[in-house]
Write an enzyme that holds these catalytic residues in place. Structure first.
Site, PDB file in Angstrom:
ATOM      1  N   HIS A   1      -1.055  13.017  17.516  1.00 17.15           N
ATOM      2  CA  HIS A   1      -0.938  11.559  17.497  1.00 17.15           C
ATOM      3  C   HIS A   1      -2.318  10.924  17.670  1.00 17.15           C
ATOM      4  O   HIS A   1      -2.671   9.968  16.974  1.00 17.15           O
ATOM      5  CB  HIS A   1      -0.028  11.080  18.637  1.00 17.15           C
TER       6      HIS A   1
ATOM      7  N   SER B   1       4.424  12.648  12.720  1.00 16.98           N
ATOM      8  CA  SER B   1       3.865  11.826  13.795  1.00 16.98           C
ATOM      9  C   SER B   1       2.377  11.541  13.623  1.00 16.98           C
ATOM     10  O   SER B   1       1.917  10.430  13.894  1.00 16.98           O
ATOM     11  CB  SER B   1       4.112  12.505  15.145  1.00 16.98           C
TER      12      SER B   1
END
Length: 211
Positions: free
Chosen positions: A177, A133
């Site tokens: 993220h 991610s």
């Protein structure tokens, strides 16, 4: 009719997807997935406790390997869909060498950023971090730096989710993220600036917006 597949298929993105699929498949079929996670997942606390029992080389290795490990099919599927959707555009925008470099560095940056928050603020630095991610967020950062300003709305959502997730104990590393996205934007703009300076050196002070 001759078709140049290299122009039609984003080679780096496709290769990254295949690598992630192979690693998860091998782990699931061999029954060693949990062992792979333990041996190659990244432990945030370890970043701040380098010693004879926790070698720097092991920490750096896990920073890299953790971004190619997933908990299961669902985890991998979400990341693959995001990478397949964004990767081609980002890869064409910066070229394969820069794309792969940003992907890896964004993954590392995301893990480090998450580690700082998890260890110093949330007290959850003992939880193993895995997944692509952060690196994929870096790919989104490439898209944002290349002109897709809507990608910044995604960053705002991640910040909101990170705050809510820390309160509700959601087991998703939203801070990775955020760190990966910021790294992707920064590195892309850095490479653009470097490329422009190279072109100015050889072609004069003309403005070029593409590579």
């Amino acid at each position: 009719m001759y078709v140049n597949l290299a122009r039609k298929i984003p080679l780096a993105t496709t290769s990254l997807i295949i690598i992630n699929i192979i690693i998860l498949t091998a782990g699931l079929l061999s029954g060693s997935q949990l062992q792979i996670i333990r041996n190659y997942g990244f432990i945030p606390n370890n970043l701040f406790h380098i010693n004879n029992n926790n070698l720097l080389s092991d920490v750096l290795t896990r920073l890299f390997t953790s971004m190619f490990i997933h908990t299961g099919v669902t985890h991998l599927a979400f990341n693959i869909l995001a990478l397949a959707y964004l990767g081609g555009y980002a890869e064409r925008s910066v070229g394969i060498p820069r794309y792969v470099l940003i992907y890896i560095l964004a993954g590392v940056a995301g893990a480090i950023f998450h580690s700082v928050i998890a260890t110093q603020l949330l007290g959850s630095g003992h939880i193993i971090l895995i997944g692509a991610s952060g690196a994929i967020s870096g790919v989104l950062g490439i898209a944002a730096a290349a002109g897709n300003t809507r990608a910044y709305y995604w960053l705002i959502l991640q910040i909101v989710f990170a705050v809510f997730g820390s309160i509700a104990s959601i087991p998703i590393a939203f801070t990775a993220h955020i760190g990966g996205f910021i790294a992707g934007v920064f590195l892309t703009k850095l490479f653009v600036r470097i490329e422009r300076k190279k072109r100015e050196k050889y072609l004069g002070n003309n403005n070029y917006d593409t590579w």
